[in-house]
Write a protein that holds these residues in place. Sequence first.
Motif, PDB file in Angstrom:
ATOM      1  N   LEU A 345     -41.755  19.698 117.198  1.00 27.50           N
ATOM      2  CA  LEU A 345     -43.074  19.765 116.543  1.00 27.50           C
ATOM      3  C   LEU A 345     -42.963  19.465 115.044  1.00 27.50           C
ATOM      4  CD1 LEU A 345     -44.646  22.847 118.378  1.00 27.50           C
ATOM      5  CD2 LEU A 345     -45.107  20.404 118.773  1.00 27.50           C
ATOM      6  N   GLU A 346     -41.816  19.823 114.462  1.00 23.00           N
ATOM      7  CA  GLU A 346     -41.595  19.534 113.038  1.00 23.00           C
ATOM      8  C   GLU A 346     -41.563  18.040 112.745  1.00 23.00           C
ATOM      9  OE1 GLU A 346     -39.935  21.796 110.091  1.00 23.00           O
ATOM     10  OE2 GLU A 346     -41.744  22.740 110.896  1.00 23.00           O
ATOM     11  N   ASN A 348     -43.668  16.081 113.706  1.00 21.19           N
ATOM     12  CA  ASN A 348     -45.049  15.772 113.382  1.00 21.19           C
ATOM     13  C   ASN A 348     -45.417  14.343 113.782  1.00 21.19           C
ATOM     14  OD1 ASN A 348     -47.436  16.600 112.500  1.00 21.19           O
ATOM     15  ND2 ASN A 348     -46.802  16.996 110.375  1.00 21.19           N
ATOM     16  N   ASP A 349     -44.985  13.960 114.981  1.00 22.61           N
ATOM     17  CA  ASP A 349     -45.217  12.592 115.443  1.00 22.61           C
ATOM     18  C   ASP A 349     -46.292  12.607 116.530  1.00 22.61           C
ATOM     19  OD1 ASP A 349     -45.111  10.137 116.825  1.00 22.61           O
ATOM     20  OD2 ASP A 349     -43.054   9.814 116.140  1.00 22.61           O
ATOM     21  N   PRO A 350     -47.474  12.048 116.228  1.00 25.60           N
ATOM     22  CA  PRO A 350     -48.584  12.120 117.181  1.00 25.60           C
ATOM     23  C   PRO A 350     -48.326  11.340 118.471  1.00 25.60           C
ATOM     24  CG  PRO A 350     -49.139  10.701 115.323  1.00 25.60           C
ATOM     25  CD  PRO A 350     -47.825  11.331 115.000  1.00 25.60           C
TER      26      PRO A 350
END
Length: 421
Positions: A345-346, A348-350
């Motif tokens: 999640l870190e 932060n890649d959609p």
Amino acid sequence: MVSPPFENNLIYALDADRSDELASFRDRFTFPTRKGNDCVYLCGNSLGLMPKNVVNMFQQSIQDWSQYAVDGHFKAHNAWLNFHNFLRDTSAEMVGAKSEEVILMNTLSVNIHLMMASFYRPTGKRTKIIMEAGAFPTDRFAVMSQIQWHGLNPHEHLIELEPRAGEFNLRTEDILQAIQDAGEELALVFFSGIQYYSGQLFEMERITQAGHAVGALVGFDLAHAVGNVQVHLHNWDADFAVWCNYKYMNGGPGIVGGAYVHERFAYRPDIPRLAGWFGNKMETRFLSNVDFDPMKGAEGWMLSEVPILTSAALLASLDIFVEAGFENLCRKRESLTNYLEFLILELNDPSIQIISPPEARGAQLSLYFHWDGKAVYDKLISKNIYVDYRDPNVIRVAPAPLYNSYHDAFRFVQTLKECLA
Ligand SMILES: *Cc1c(COP(=O)(O)O)cnc(C)c1O
């Protein structure tokens, strides 16, 4: 065992390993290399690593064979005649069953057929089977062929449950509703414990209750659940279950599988089954003119002797589970998988979506790629990461608490980041 708030840095990952009481179990396993490079192995959901003590176990088996030949049935270090019993108690604990409810035999696909021969007996209106859509191929083939083998059309008698539009997982309420809707036409609910593609852990107890409420039998395929999450087959009242022992169980490729039959059936010699001599009582097993007289318990479904030489590997692996303690392993599994999720999640890649539900999963995280996941997978492989790819667009990542470290999780996500750049 670390818990949130986690930190996204190498020092933290290494510290987490230092404070992990189970960390030393890593040394009990051999890790594969690629071209001499050490690798990050996160494929325990597909094939568990080899425990080093397997070598000794094999040597013992081979020595018994050469020294005793046929007498090995009684004289081997672990006498062959009832070798399956050495595997049974720990296996039963792993699935929350009584010992007599469990038998080690054959392989998973074969055991699906044997269990269905006894527990899928379509009669009158009650002919249908419910399973999840997108089930593992062998399960679907087995179920469809069973329906056909009874002279019925699988496309009419198999109900496959899809997630709602735009969702990746089945909602329990939808599963229960579908079971209720099928009602008295439903003969069998056959679900996986953990879905191999999404990593979703199904609510087996509630599914069992719902199946029983409409008069159906309920069986589970625990391939991805056994050795991974806590399962309580007996208390959940499941009718039967099957599993393989080469994924989280680390028993080795093609190793003997497991089956569970609830005690209410296990002591019923009248239940029809496909029989073989190892399922017959010892007193008459060697007589040629007697009717089949099944052993008590799940053993009554056995056909043949277990493959003695390879089963020694499973014995070696089960010893490690006992030593580590399965509850401890489950605690580490939760911590380690949560850490892996945090790191992903870190990023932060959609384009990456973790589809395994946080509240209902085991070790596996299924990463769904909203673009070419296969290209990312190929890059990961070239950088010595072992994960696997399943169509459509999912990379499965499974840290096994027995041998994976927090550092493995960190290395994986660092490498994933490079692959995405
Ligand atoms: C791994 C797996 C199998 C494999 O079946 P075998 O008979 O052991 O080859 C079957 N079903 C599921 C759900 C699996 O995950």
